[in-house]
Scaffold this motif. Structure first.
Motif, PDB file in Angstrom:
ATOM      1  N   GLU A 196       0.825  -1.212   0.000  1.00 39.38           N
ATOM      2  CA  GLU A 196       0.000   0.000   0.000  1.00 39.38           C
ATOM      3  C   GLU A 196       0.860   1.263   0.000  1.00 39.38           C
ATOM      4  O   GLU A 196       0.587   2.213  -0.748  1.00 39.38           O
ATOM      5  CB  GLU A 196      -0.913  -0.009   1.232  1.00 39.38           C
ATOM      6  N   LYS A 197       1.922   1.289   0.835  1.00 44.96           N
ATOM      7  CA  LYS A 197       2.796   2.463   0.920  1.00 44.96           C
ATOM      8  C   LYS A 197       3.576   2.686  -0.378  1.00 44.96           C
ATOM      9  O   LYS A 197       3.753   3.818  -0.826  1.00 44.96           O
ATOM     10  CB  LYS A 197       3.778   2.320   2.089  1.00 44.96           C
ATOM     11  N   LEU A 198       4.033   1.589  -0.987  1.00 40.32           N
ATOM     12  CA  LEU A 198       4.770   1.698  -2.254  1.00 40.32           C
ATOM     13  C   LEU A 198       3.880   2.260  -3.365  1.00 40.32           C
ATOM     14  O   LEU A 198       4.314   3.071  -4.183  1.00 40.32           O
ATOM     15  CB  LEU A 198       5.317   0.327  -2.667  1.00 40.32           C
ATOM     16  N   LEU A 199       2.622   1.823  -3.363  1.00 44.06           N
ATOM     17  CA  LEU A 199       1.686   2.290  -4.390  1.00 44.06           C
ATOM     18  C   LEU A 199       1.237   3.731  -4.122  1.00 44.06           C
ATOM     19  O   LEU A 199       1.175   4.550  -5.042  1.00 44.06           O
ATOM     20  CB  LEU A 199       0.464   1.369  -4.465  1.00 44.06           C
ATOM     21  N   ASP A 200       0.952   4.047  -2.850  1.00 41.36           N
ATOM     22  CA  ASP A 200       0.487   5.395  -2.499  1.00 41.36           C
ATOM     23  C   ASP A 200       1.558   6.456  -2.735  1.00 41.36           C
ATOM     24  O   ASP A 200       1.249   7.594  -3.104  1.00 41.36           O
ATOM     25  CB  ASP A 200       0.028   5.450  -1.040  1.00 41.36           C
ATOM     26  N   SER A 201       2.825   6.072  -2.512  1.00 38.32           N
ATOM     27  CA  SER A 201       3.923   7.030  -2.707  1.00 38.32           C
ATOM     28  C   SER A 201       4.425   7.044  -4.156  1.00 38.32           C
ATOM     29  O   SER A 201       5.358   7.775  -4.479  1.00 38.32           O
ATOM     30  CB  SER A 201       5.084   6.688  -1.770  1.00 38.32           C
TER      31      SER A 201
END
Length: 303
Positions: A196-201
């Motif tokens: 999720e963090k990799l995609l959101d950033s």
């Protein structure tokens, strides 16, 4: 871009259920020797009088087993292992998103860490309850207890039930629920959050590199937190009747004989196995979900 494009339609629960079990079986096929080496290292030192073979390190254990028992010994318990993954992984991984959604309050855009942990514990416990007999048989074959006792996997189920009662097939359920609740939380929650963090950033897109990094991180976290429970679970499940009164008794005797470091026996093969297993499983799982949804869309298409 690597792999299939994400489907416009979210994968159904049935697709996740089937995809998770199939992906886990594929990962198990390729990493089973590491799992067998881990079991042998974990039980080493438990019965020093009876044990004639000493294992040193992952590679040393594998080479020793090949030399003394033949290459096939690395795959002792594979049938039970695949049976376990088909029932176990399908529930703990395939149902994770559905249970997470169930626990997420209405109107909330994102699931909290508490919700994810609760979902991981729930599916992990459900999976162990259903798949425990397959785990008992797998561990006994890997620990080399099948020689002279069982003629095959199905005979092992029958023999254990006959000699130890049906309860014998669910031996070690409590430490296994504890272990797999921890592992499932570490694997699923870590994978979920990292992805999720990799995609959101916008560091990575929803494809192979993102799945690889997320899965590797999940494997490392799972190994660190689950190794102590895993060692106790392995020893208790392969123990002879009467050897230990309870999982707690097993843990106390192990610490008294071998010290606290015994909790991390077999850590290297555990990490190698879980790290590689998670990468293989999650990457395959993500691609299978997309492939199965593509097939489903094509089947429902009028043209």
């Amino acid at each position: 871009m690597v792999g299939l494009k994400p489907s416009e339609m979210p994968p159904t629960t049935a697709v996740k259920f089937l995809g998770a079990g199939t992906a886990a079986c594929f990962a198990d096929l390729l990493t089973f020797p590491l799992d067998t080496a881990k079991v042998r290292l974990q039980i080493q030192g438990e019965n020093q009088v009876a044990q004639s073979v000493q294992y040193r390190g992952v590679l040393g254990t594998i080479l020793t087993m090949v030399r003394t028992e033949g290459p096939r010994s690395l795959y002792n318990g594979l049938v039970a292992g695949l049976q376990r993954q088909m029932s176990f992984a399908s529930i703990r991984i395939g149902l994770y998103d559905s249970v997470k959604q169930f626990y997420t309050p209405k109107g909330s855009d994102h699931a909290s860490i508490t919700t994810r942990i609760l979902a991981g514990c729930t599916t992990g416990a459900m999976a162990v309850t259903c798949a425990q007999p397959t785990d008992v048989v797998k561990v006994r074959f890997q620990a080399n207890m099948h020689i002279g006792n069982y003629s095959g996997t199905m005979d092992a189920y029958r023999t254990i039930a006959r000699k130890e009662g049906v309860r014998g097939l669910w031996k070690g359920t409590f430490p296994n629920i504890t272990r797999n609740a921890i592992v499932n939380c570490a694997e699923m929650v870590t994978y979920d959050i990292i992805k999720e963090k990799l995609l959101d950033s916008h560091l990575l897109t929803d494809n192979f590199p993102c799945h690889f990094v997320s899965a590797f991180g999940a494997g490392f976290c799972a190994t660190v937190v689950a190794s102590p429970v895993d060692v106790v679970k392995t020893r208790y499940m392969k123990a002879l009747p009467g050897q230990y009164r309870s999982p707690l008794d097993c843990m106390l005797k192990m610490v008294a004989r071998e010290g606290p470091s015994a909790f991390y026996k077999g850590f290297t093969p555990s990490f190698l196995r879980l790290g590689i297993w998670n990468v293989l499983m999650f990457v395959t799982y993500e691609q299978l979900k997309r492939a199965l949804m593509k097939v489903q869309v094509l089947r429902e298409s009028p043209f």
